[in-house]
Design a protein around this motif. Structure first.
Motif, PDB file in Angstrom:
ATOM      1  N   ALA A   1      -1.926  -2.993   7.032  1.00 14.25           N
ATOM      2  CA  ALA A   1      -0.718  -2.591   7.754  1.00 14.25           C
ATOM      3  C   ALA A   1       0.491  -3.410   7.324  1.00 14.25           C
ATOM      4  O   ALA A   1       1.575  -2.859   7.115  1.00 14.25           O
ATOM      5  CB  ALA A   1      -0.937  -2.724   9.254  1.00 14.25           C
ATOM      6  N   LEU A   2       0.311  -4.730   7.175  1.00 16.81           N
ATOM      7  CA  LEU A   2       1.442  -5.598   6.858  1.00 16.81           C
ATOM      8  C   LEU A   2       1.815  -5.599   5.377  1.00 16.81           C
ATOM      9  O   LEU A   2       2.991  -5.754   5.043  1.00 16.81           O
ATOM     10  CB  LEU A   2       1.150  -7.033   7.310  1.00 16.81           C
ATOM     11  CG  LEU A   2       1.061  -7.245   8.820  1.00 16.81           C
ATOM     12  CD1 LEU A   2       0.725  -8.687   9.119  1.00 16.81           C
ATOM     13  CD2 LEU A   2       2.349  -6.830   9.509  1.00 16.81           C
ATOM     14  N   ARG A   3       0.853  -5.454   4.492  1.00 18.48           N
ATOM     15  CA  ARG A   3       1.135  -5.572   3.062  1.00 18.48           C
ATOM     16  C   ARG A   3       1.246  -4.242   2.331  1.00 18.48           C
ATOM     17  O   ARG A   3       1.810  -4.190   1.243  1.00 18.48           O
ATOM     18  CB  ARG A   3       0.045  -6.407   2.395  1.00 18.48           C
ATOM     19  CG  ARG A   3      -0.082  -7.814   2.925  1.00 18.48           C
ATOM     20  CD  ARG A   3       1.022  -8.670   2.503  1.00 18.48           C
ATOM     21  NE  ARG A   3       0.860  -8.945   1.087  1.00 18.48           N
ATOM     22  CZ  ARG A   3       1.648  -9.716   0.385  1.00 18.48           C
ATOM     23  NH1 ARG A   3       2.656 -10.299   0.964  1.00 18.48           N
ATOM     24  NH2 ARG A   3       1.446  -9.911  -0.882  1.00 18.48           N
TER      25      ARG A   3
ATOM     26  N   LEU B   1       3.758  -1.323   5.905  1.00 17.46           N
ATOM     27  CA  LEU B   1       5.066  -1.783   6.379  1.00 17.46           C
ATOM     28  C   LEU B   1       6.150  -1.800   5.300  1.00 17.46           C
ATOM     29  O   LEU B   1       7.254  -1.312   5.547  1.00 17.46           O
ATOM     30  CB  LEU B   1       4.941  -3.165   7.026  1.00 17.46           C
ATOM     31  CG  LEU B   1       6.223  -3.747   7.596  1.00 17.46           C
ATOM     32  CD1 LEU B   1       6.717  -2.892   8.760  1.00 17.46           C
ATOM     33  CD2 LEU B   1       6.014  -5.167   8.036  1.00 17.46           C
ATOM     34  N   PRO B   2       5.893  -2.312   4.093  1.00 21.67           N
ATOM     35  CA  PRO B   2       6.967  -2.295   3.084  1.00 21.67           C
ATOM     36  C   PRO B   2       7.434  -0.883   2.717  1.00 21.67           C
ATOM     37  O   PRO B   2       8.590  -0.687   2.364  1.00 21.67           O
ATOM     38  CB  PRO B   2       6.340  -2.986   1.868  1.00 21.67           C
ATOM     39  CG  PRO B   2       5.271  -3.827   2.422  1.00 21.67           C
ATOM     40  CD  PRO B   2       4.734  -3.084   3.614  1.00 21.67           C
ATOM     41  N   ASN B   3       6.564   0.098   2.815  1.00 16.54           N
ATOM     42  CA  ASN B   3       6.944   1.465   2.482  1.00 16.54           C
ATOM     43  C   ASN B   3       7.586   2.195   3.650  1.00 16.54           C
ATOM     44  O   ASN B   3       8.170   3.255   3.458  1.00 16.54           O
ATOM     45  CB  ASN B   3       5.729   2.243   1.985  1.00 16.54           C
ATOM     46  CG  ASN B   3       5.251   1.721   0.661  1.00 16.54           C
ATOM     47  OD1 ASN B   3       6.027   1.585  -0.274  1.00 16.54           O
ATOM     48  ND2 ASN B   3       3.980   1.390   0.577  1.00 16.54           N
ATOM     49  N   CYS B   4       7.478   1.665   4.853  1.00 17.10           N
ATOM     50  CA  CYS B   4       8.095   2.285   6.034  1.00 17.10           C
ATOM     51  C   CYS B   4       9.427   1.650   6.387  1.00 17.10           C
ATOM     52  O   CYS B   4      10.165   2.197   7.225  1.00 17.10           O
ATOM     53  CB  CYS B   4       7.165   2.159   7.239  1.00 17.10           C
ATOM     54  SG  CYS B   4       5.685   3.123   7.104  1.00 17.10           S
TER      55      CYS B   4
ATOM     56  N   GLY C   1     -12.142  -3.363   0.980  1.00 12.71           N
ATOM     57  CA  GLY C   1     -12.560  -4.238   2.066  1.00 12.71           C
ATOM     58  C   GLY C   1     -11.477  -5.084   2.703  1.00 12.71           C
ATOM     59  O   GLY C   1     -11.801  -6.066   3.388  1.00 12.71           O
ATOM     60  N   GLU C   2     -10.226  -4.746   2.516  1.00 12.72           N
ATOM     61  CA  GLU C   2      -9.168  -5.520   3.153  1.00 12.72           C
ATOM     62  C   GLU C   2      -9.079  -5.164   4.631  1.00 12.72           C
ATOM     63  O   GLU C   2      -9.383  -4.045   5.037  1.00 12.72           O
ATOM     64  CB  GLU C   2      -7.836  -5.264   2.453  1.00 12.72           C
ATOM     65  CG  GLU C   2      -7.830  -5.813   1.044  1.00 12.72           C
ATOM     66  CD  GLU C   2      -6.559  -5.497   0.302  1.00 12.72           C
ATOM     67  OE1 GLU C   2      -5.754  -4.702   0.804  1.00 12.72           O
ATOM     68  OE2 GLU C   2      -6.389  -6.046  -0.792  1.00 12.72           O
ATOM     69  N   SER C   3      -8.675  -6.118   5.447  1.00  9.72           N
ATOM     70  CA  SER C   3      -8.626  -5.894   6.884  1.00  9.72           C
ATOM     71  C   SER C   3      -7.507  -4.909   7.241  1.00  9.72           C
ATOM     72  O   SER C   3      -6.591  -4.665   6.466  1.00  9.72           O
ATOM     73  CB  SER C   3      -8.393  -7.218   7.612  1.00  9.72           C
ATOM     74  OG  SER C   3      -7.079  -7.672   7.366  1.00  9.72           O
ATOM     75  N   ASN C   4      -7.597  -4.352   8.456  1.00 14.80           N
ATOM     76  CA  ASN C   4      -6.585  -3.403   8.904  1.00 14.80           C
ATOM     77  C   ASN C   4      -5.217  -4.065   9.036  1.00 14.80           C
ATOM     78  O   ASN C   4      -4.195  -3.452   8.729  1.00 14.80           O
ATOM     79  CB  ASN C   4      -6.988  -2.789  10.243  1.00 14.80           C
ATOM     80  CG  ASN C   4      -8.153  -1.838  10.106  1.00 14.80           C
ATOM     81  OD1 ASN C   4      -8.402  -1.303   9.028  1.00 14.80           O
ATOM     82  ND2 ASN C   4      -8.870  -1.635  11.191  1.00 14.80           N
ATOM     83  N   LEU C   5      -5.197  -5.319   9.500  1.00 15.93           N
ATOM     84  CA  LEU C   5      -3.929  -6.034   9.635  1.00 15.93           C
ATOM     85  C   LEU C   5      -3.280  -6.263   8.277  1.00 15.93           C
ATOM     86  O   LEU C   5      -2.075  -6.065   8.107  1.00 15.93           O
ATOM     87  CB  LEU C   5      -4.155  -7.368  10.359  1.00 15.93           C
ATOM     88  CG  LEU C   5      -2.910  -8.207  10.600  1.00 15.93           C
ATOM     89  CD1 LEU C   5      -1.952  -7.485  11.546  1.00 15.93           C
ATOM     90  CD2 LEU C   5      -3.292  -9.559  11.163  1.00 15.93           C
TER      91      LEU C   5
END
Length: 160
Positions: free
Chosen positions: A66-68, A71-74, A59-63
């Protein structure tokens, strides 16, 4: 593209920092599509992984996902790509300065040093050797640094 923007900047009589900003704009606009394609490919590959699906299921938000999670893996391919491109950008800036389209003459630049040494190649060849070696070593250093970062940050490499 580089020559067009830098030539337009020269025709408009841009001086000092504005000339350098025109060069940065020219190089940035040329490499933005490559970086965008790399980022898009990395994000598309990461968003199909199981940990992203697990993040959505709890249930975590899309933002947040994406940020947690994504992004760290990209970020590691982007950093490696940036360090390898620094060597190419340094070479392009030196070539433009050699052609007389770089920084204005009071500003020291390896490319303009090579252009000034062109007239003295027969009598004093070392004047051209040192700026040329500085450019070559700097490009090699950026490329080796990028290769080392790729070895450290790429999880798919097994022989460490």
């Amino acid at each position: 593209m580089y020559l067009l923007i830098v030539t337009i900047a020269r025709e408009w009589k841009l001086e000092g920092i504005w000339n350098d900003l025109a060069l940065i704009f020219a190089l940035g606009s040329a490499y933005i599509p490559q970086v965008a394609r790399l980022v898009r490919g990395s994000v598309l590959a990461e968003k199909e992984k199981e940990y992203v699906e697990a993040s959505r299921i709890i249930g975590e938000s899309n933002l947040y996902t994406a940020l947690r999670q994504i992004l760290p893996n990209c970020i590691s391919p982007i950093i490696v790509h940036g360090t390898v491109r620094l060597g190419l950008v340094l070479l392009i800036i030196a070539a433009l300065s050699f052609l007389g389209l770089g920084s204005p003459p009071p500003t020291p630049d390896w490319g303009s040093d090579l252009a000034l040494a062109r007239d003295h190649m027969e009598t004093k060849p070392l004047i051209a050797v040192f700026p040329g070696l500085a450019i070559a070593y700097a490009v090699l250093a950026f490329n080796l640094f990028g290769d080392g970062l790729r070895d450290i940050l790429d999880p798919r490499l097994v022989d460490r």
